[in-house]
Design an enzyme around this catalytic site. Structure first.
Site, short mmCIF file in Angstrom:
data_model
loop_
_atom_site.label_atom_id
_atom_site.label_comp_id
_atom_site.label_asym_id
_atom_site.label_seq_id
_atom_site.Cartn_x
_atom_site.Cartn_y
_atom_site.Cartn_z
N LYS A 9 0.49 -4.01 -6.03
CA LYS A 9 1.67 -3.85 -5.18
C LYS A 9 2.75 -4.89 -5.50
O LYS A 9 2.44 -5.96 -6.05
CB LYS A 9 1.24 -3.91 -3.71
CG LYS A 9 0.33 -2.75 -3.31
CD LYS A 9 0.11 -2.69 -1.81
CE LYS A 9 -0.70 -1.45 -1.43
NZ LYS A 9 -0.78 -1.25 0.03
N TYR A 49 2.25 8.68 -0.21
CA TYR A 49 1.79 8.30 1.13
C TYR A 49 2.10 9.40 2.15
O TYR A 49 2.35 9.11 3.34
CB TYR A 49 2.45 6.98 1.55
CG TYR A 49 1.84 5.75 0.89
CD1 TYR A 49 0.46 5.57 0.83
CD2 TYR A 49 2.65 4.75 0.34
CE1 TYR A 49 -0.11 4.45 0.23
CE2 TYR A 49 2.09 3.62 -0.26
CZ TYR A 49 0.71 3.48 -0.31
OH TYR A 49 0.15 2.36 -0.89
N PHE A 57 4.61 2.62 10.92
CA PHE A 57 4.80 1.60 9.88
C PHE A 57 5.26 2.19 8.54
O PHE A 57 5.51 1.44 7.59
CB PHE A 57 3.51 0.79 9.68
CG PHE A 57 2.30 1.62 9.29
CD1 PHE A 57 2.11 2.07 7.99
CD2 PHE A 57 1.35 1.96 10.25
CE1 PHE A 57 1.01 2.83 7.64
CE2 PHE A 57 0.24 2.73 9.91
CZ PHE A 57 0.06 3.17 8.60
N ARG A 85 -12.79 0.80 -5.22
CA ARG A 85 -12.45 0.88 -3.79
C ARG A 85 -13.18 -0.24 -3.02
O ARG A 85 -12.61 -0.91 -2.16
CB ARG A 85 -12.86 2.25 -3.29
CG ARG A 85 -12.51 2.56 -1.87
CD ARG A 85 -11.18 3.27 -1.79
NE ARG A 85 -10.83 3.50 -0.40
CZ ARG A 85 -9.60 3.54 0.06
NH1 ARG A 85 -8.58 3.37 -0.74
NH2 ARG A 85 -9.37 3.76 1.33
N THR A 91 -8.67 -1.89 4.41
CA THR A 91 -7.20 -1.77 4.38
C THR A 91 -6.54 -2.97 5.07
O THR A 91 -5.62 -3.58 4.52
CB THR A 91 -6.77 -0.45 5.07
OG1 THR A 91 -7.42 0.63 4.42
CG2 THR A 91 -5.26 -0.28 5.02
N ARG A 102 -8.84 -7.96 -1.18
CA ARG A 102 -8.02 -8.17 0.02
C ARG A 102 -8.57 -9.33 0.85
O ARG A 102 -7.80 -10.11 1.43
CB ARG A 102 -7.96 -6.88 0.82
CG ARG A 102 -7.08 -5.82 0.14
CD ARG A 102 -7.32 -4.45 0.71
NE ARG A 102 -6.35 -3.47 0.23
CZ ARG A 102 -6.46 -2.16 0.43
NH1 ARG A 102 -7.49 -1.68 1.10
NH2 ARG A 102 -5.54 -1.32 -0.04
N ASN A 112 -1.31 -5.80 1.25
CA ASN A 112 -2.75 -5.95 0.99
C ASN A 112 -3.11 -5.82 -0.50
O ASN A 112 -4.15 -5.30 -0.86
CB ASN A 112 -3.55 -4.99 1.87
CG ASN A 112 -3.14 -3.55 1.65
OD1 ASN A 112 -2.33 -3.25 0.78
ND2 ASN A 112 -3.71 -2.64 2.41
N HIS A 115 -3.34 -0.85 -4.15
CA HIS A 115 -3.73 0.50 -3.74
C HIS A 115 -4.86 0.93 -4.67
O HIS A 115 -4.80 0.67 -5.88
CB HIS A 115 -2.57 1.49 -3.89
CG HIS A 115 -3.04 2.92 -3.85
ND1 HIS A 115 -3.24 3.59 -2.67
CD2 HIS A 115 -3.39 3.78 -4.84
CE1 HIS A 115 -3.69 4.81 -2.94
NE2 HIS A 115 -3.78 4.95 -4.25
N GLU A 126 -3.69 11.39 -8.23
CA GLU A 126 -2.81 10.21 -8.29
C GLU A 126 -2.54 9.77 -9.73
O GLU A 126 -1.43 9.36 -10.07
CB GLU A 126 -3.45 9.05 -7.50
CG GLU A 126 -3.49 9.33 -6.00
CD GLU A 126 -4.17 8.23 -5.20
OE1 GLU A 126 -4.76 7.31 -5.80
OE2 GLU A 126 -4.09 8.30 -3.96
P1 TYD Z 1 -4.35 3.88 3.70
O1 TYD Z 1 -4.24 4.99 2.71
O2 TYD Z 1 -4.85 4.22 5.09
O3 TYD Z 1 -5.30 2.69 3.19
P2 TYD Z 1 -5.73 2.18 1.72
O4 TYD Z 1 -4.55 1.53 1.05
O5 TYD Z 1 -6.83 1.16 2.01
O6 TYD Z 1 -6.25 3.38 0.96
O7 TYD Z 1 -2.93 3.20 3.90
C1 TYD Z 1 -2.05 3.05 2.82
C2 TYD Z 1 -1.26 1.80 3.01
O8 TYD Z 1 -0.50 1.88 4.22
C3 TYD Z 1 -2.10 0.53 3.16
O9 TYD Z 1 -2.60 0.03 1.95
C4 TYD Z 1 -1.10 -0.37 3.81
C5 TYD Z 1 -0.34 0.57 4.75
N1 TYD Z 1 -0.86 0.49 6.13
C6 TYD Z 1 -0.22 -0.35 7.03
O10 TYD Z 1 0.77 -1.02 6.72
N2 TYD Z 1 -0.70 -0.43 8.32
C7 TYD Z 1 -1.79 0.28 8.72
O11 TYD Z 1 -2.21 0.17 9.90
C8 TYD Z 1 -2.46 1.14 7.77
C9 TYD Z 1 -3.66 1.95 8.15
C10 TYD Z 1 -1.95 1.22 6.49
#
Ligand code: TYD
Length: 153
Positions: A9, A49, A57, A85, A91, A102, A112, A115, A126
């Site tokens: 990121k 997304y 958010f 993963r 997350t 993370r 975080n 991705h 993807e």
């Molecule tokens: P998600 O696809 O749920 O998780 P991951 O990245 O672990 O596969 O969410 C995508 C991104 O959205 C996540 O990396 C950061 C953001 N996000 C937030 O900012 N706040 C949140 O509460 C969640 C669930 C995700």
């Protein structure tokens, strides 16, 4: 072997941590088969997304993902999707176990670090989103006999 997408990121790049994160996947024994730097835009984030579009958010998530370029990586290995993963961790980085990426480098649910694709099916979708067939590099892996047993797949 499986292939999976990792997006390093913008905040990770801006913090100077990109090399360290790439190194963790290399040290685990995953093989880097495609990599490029790209400035993401709203159009591609609306698709990438899409499952989060209604979340409050979502605008901040997109701002963060467009703040600087990302580094797109395709990692290859047996069960690579699950392995990568699990290396990323939860997350919300404040809930991520120490030892995960993370859990070691972040305090945020949004900022975080990476991705990672969440299933083999989504990894294929993807990877197609960000890479063309000619982006993939085929090269010998002389260490495979040390990384895997002959019957592992
Ligand atoms: P998600 O696809 O749920 O998780 P991951 O990245 O672990 O596969 O969410 C995508 C991104 O959205 C996540 O990396 C950061 C953001 N996000 C937030 O900012 N706040 C949140 O509460 C969640 C669930 C995700």
């Amino acid at each position: 072997m499986e292939r999976t997408l990792v997006i390093i990121k913008p905040g990770t790049l801006q913090r100077g941590l990109a090399g360290e994160i790439i190194s963790r996947f290399e040290k685990r024994g995953l093989k880097l088969v495609a990599m490029k730097m790209k400035q993401l835009d709203q159009k591609i984030l609306d698709v990438h997304y899409a499952h989060l579009k209604e979340k409050p958010f979502f605008p901040w998530l997109c701002d963060g993902m467009m703040a600087a370029p990302v580094i797109l990586c395709c990692w290859e290995g047996f069960e690579a999707v699950k392995v990568v993963r699990e290396m990323a961790g939860a997350t919300n980085a404040r809930k991520a176990v120490p030892g995960t990426i993370r859990g070691d480098y972040s305090m945020s649910a949004q900022e975080n670090i990476v991705h990672t694709s969440d299933s083999l099916e989504n990894a294929a979708i993807e990877l197609d989103r960000f890479f063309s067939p000619e982006d993939y590099c085929d090269y010998p892996s002389p260490l495979n006999s040390y990384l895997y047993a002959p019957d592992e797949k």
